[in-house]
Design an enzyme around this catalytic site. Structure first.
Site, mmCIF file in Angstrom:
data_model
loop_
_atom_site.group_PDB
_atom_site.id
_atom_site.type_symbol
_atom_site.label_atom_id
_atom_site.label_comp_id
_atom_site.label_asym_id
_atom_site.label_seq_id
_atom_site.Cartn_x
_atom_site.Cartn_y
_atom_site.Cartn_z
ATOM 1 N N GLU A 1 -0.015 -1.165 5.759
ATOM 2 C CA GLU A 1 1.227 -0.615 6.230
ATOM 3 C C GLU A 1 1.205 0.875 6.741
ATOM 4 O OE1 GLU A 1 5.330 0.839 7.550
ATOM 5 O OE2 GLU A 1 3.963 1.441 6.026
ATOM 6 N N ASP B 1 0.548 -1.154 -0.072
ATOM 7 C CA ASP B 1 -0.074 0.054 0.014
ATOM 8 C C ASP B 1 0.789 1.208 0.047
ATOM 9 O OD1 ASP B 1 0.919 -0.664 2.714
ATOM 10 O OD2 ASP B 1 -0.528 0.771 3.447
#
Length: 432
Positions: free
Chosen positions: A187, A92
């Site tokens: 994350e 991400d």
């Protein structure tokens, strides 16, 4: 043998990955927090299988796992005795700036001076504002077009790991122990290991390839909490509010303004200095709330900052007896050095690998978080390594192709050191 991945392959992968939107969503508690992350996860699953790795799995939570078995010369004394090592990167990108429709630009043989990004002429990279750029004359720089972030955090790490695997599969004569790789969602919103499968990821020690720059090894993080401050006021129609309304927005604004700034804000601190960071506010006259990040390298220091915030808020709200204050603290992570000191060879081998790659070792504490912090406390010691990017989370993010290439070399040398001298000790016990 020269331990150098194919630069063209490395760059090709990186450019492909950043074009795929993977922005995580802090407001969604599902895993993954955004459906767009599945596209990159499925691509990585396919690429790992094409490389011939075993046990490739894309699970129901959007985590990608794979395993490269040990490769040692027949009859080698250490065959079967090498600890399993892991490499991890996250898929991400930060929701702070758009990561949709990224248009990467490769600036070949950077000549020095300013780089004006064509999508927004107000976005200019300069060595004066960004000194590391001045050290990159003649190297290949990658940026976005200035309308989005780039996504080097952490698609550079993903590209490094995939190119490393390709190298090892193409050179079976290079000895290495069991190697596990994982690519995680979310994350950037603090939930990168929320559903991480430690049983499947059977490494004894791991490394996140998620750091900035070149030659860095990070084995220390902030202790981190999130604090929510809610002010409850009294709402009355503004036409009839005299002596009756208690505006929660104004009280919250007074609280934010009363927070000390010098030495306690991210914009005025660096190194090992702690901070309090208001990062989101919302509400109305009846109820207004602020979310604050609290960061210190020790747990007592963290508690002291939280007490400071509580006192400041009460000092403001208590001046209005009809108002009410509510505060909550949510724990995020602790300083991973507590765990990594129990497995000192993890950082020592990384330093040796960096030097063997011809680089100076840069040791810095992480002024932020990493999946490795939580994994370390789960029993998997996980320092963080450079991946070649700079200025994460904004439109001025940039990456050096040669630095990314060096990151791959460091990881290759690191895997070799574990095969040469690492000893099997098993996982550490989890620490609450």
């Amino acid at each position: 043998m020269q331990l150098q991945v194919d630069r063209d392959d490395l760059l090709r992968r990186f450019l492909a990955y950043v074009r795929i939107e993977t922005t995580s969503n802090e407001e969604n508690q599902a895993t993954p927090s955004s459906e767009c992350q599945w596209q990159l996860a499925r691509l990585l699953e396919t690429e790992l299988k094409e490389l011939g790795l075993s046990d490739v799995l894309l699970d129901e939570h959007c985590y990608v796992y794979a395993h490269l078995p040990e490769a040692m010369p027949a009859g080698a004394a250490r065959a079967g005795q090498i600890p399993a090592v892991g490499l991890i990167a996250h898929m991400d990108v930060s929701p702070a700036v758009s990561g949709k429709d990224v248009k990467p630009i490769v600036h070949r043989a950077y000549p020095g001076g300013p780089i004006t990004l064509p999508g927004d002429a107000s976005v200019v990279l300069t060595p004066e504002a960004d000194p590391p750029l001045g050290d990159c004359v003649g190297l290949d720089i990658v940026t976005s077009d200035g309308t989005t972030l780039l996504g080097a955090d952490d698609k550079a790490g993903i590209a490094v790991i995939l190119s490393l695997l390709r190298f090892l599969k193409s050179h079976p004569e290079v000895p290495h122990g069991p190697l596990y790789v994982a690519f995680t969602p979310d994350e950037e919103v603090g939930r990168g290991v929320a559903k991480f499968n430690l049983e499947r990821f059977a490494a004894e020690v791991a490394y996140t390839v998620d750091g900035k720059g070149i030659g860095e090894i990070e084995d220390e993080t902030f202790c981190a909490d999130t604090m929510e401050v809610i002010v409850h006021g009294v709402n009355v129609h503004p036409g009839y509010a005299k002596g009756k309304m208690v505006n929660a927005i104004k009280l919250l604004a007074d609280f934010i303004a009363a927070l000390p700034r010098e030495h306690t804000s991210p914009e005025t601190t660096d190194g090992r200095q702690s901070y309090v960071h208001p990062m989101a506010i919302k509400g109305n006259e009846e109820r207004a709330e602020a979310k604050l990040l609290i960061r210190d390298f020790t747990m007592p220091g963290l508690a002291e900052l939280e007490q400071l915030v509580e006192r400041t808020a009460r000092g403001v709200v208590d001046r209005e007896p009809r108002a009410r204050l509510e505060t909550t603290v949510t724990h995020s992570y602790k300083n991973m050095k507590v765990v990594l000191d129990q497995r000192p060879e993890a950082a020592a081998f990384a330093e040796e690998a960096i030097r063997a790659a011809g680089l100076a070792v840069v040791r810095t504490p992480i002024r932020g978080g990493t999946d490795g912090a939580r994994l370390s406390f789960m029993g998997l010691p996980t320092p963080n390594l450079s991946a070649g990017g700079y200025n994460f989370h904004g439109k001025r993010e940039w990456l050096v192709v040669q630095h990314m290439e060096k990151a791959a070399e460091v990881c290759l040398r690191l895997v070799g050191l574990w095969a040469e001298r690492g000893s099997r000790k098993g996982r550490l016990p989890p620490i609450a």
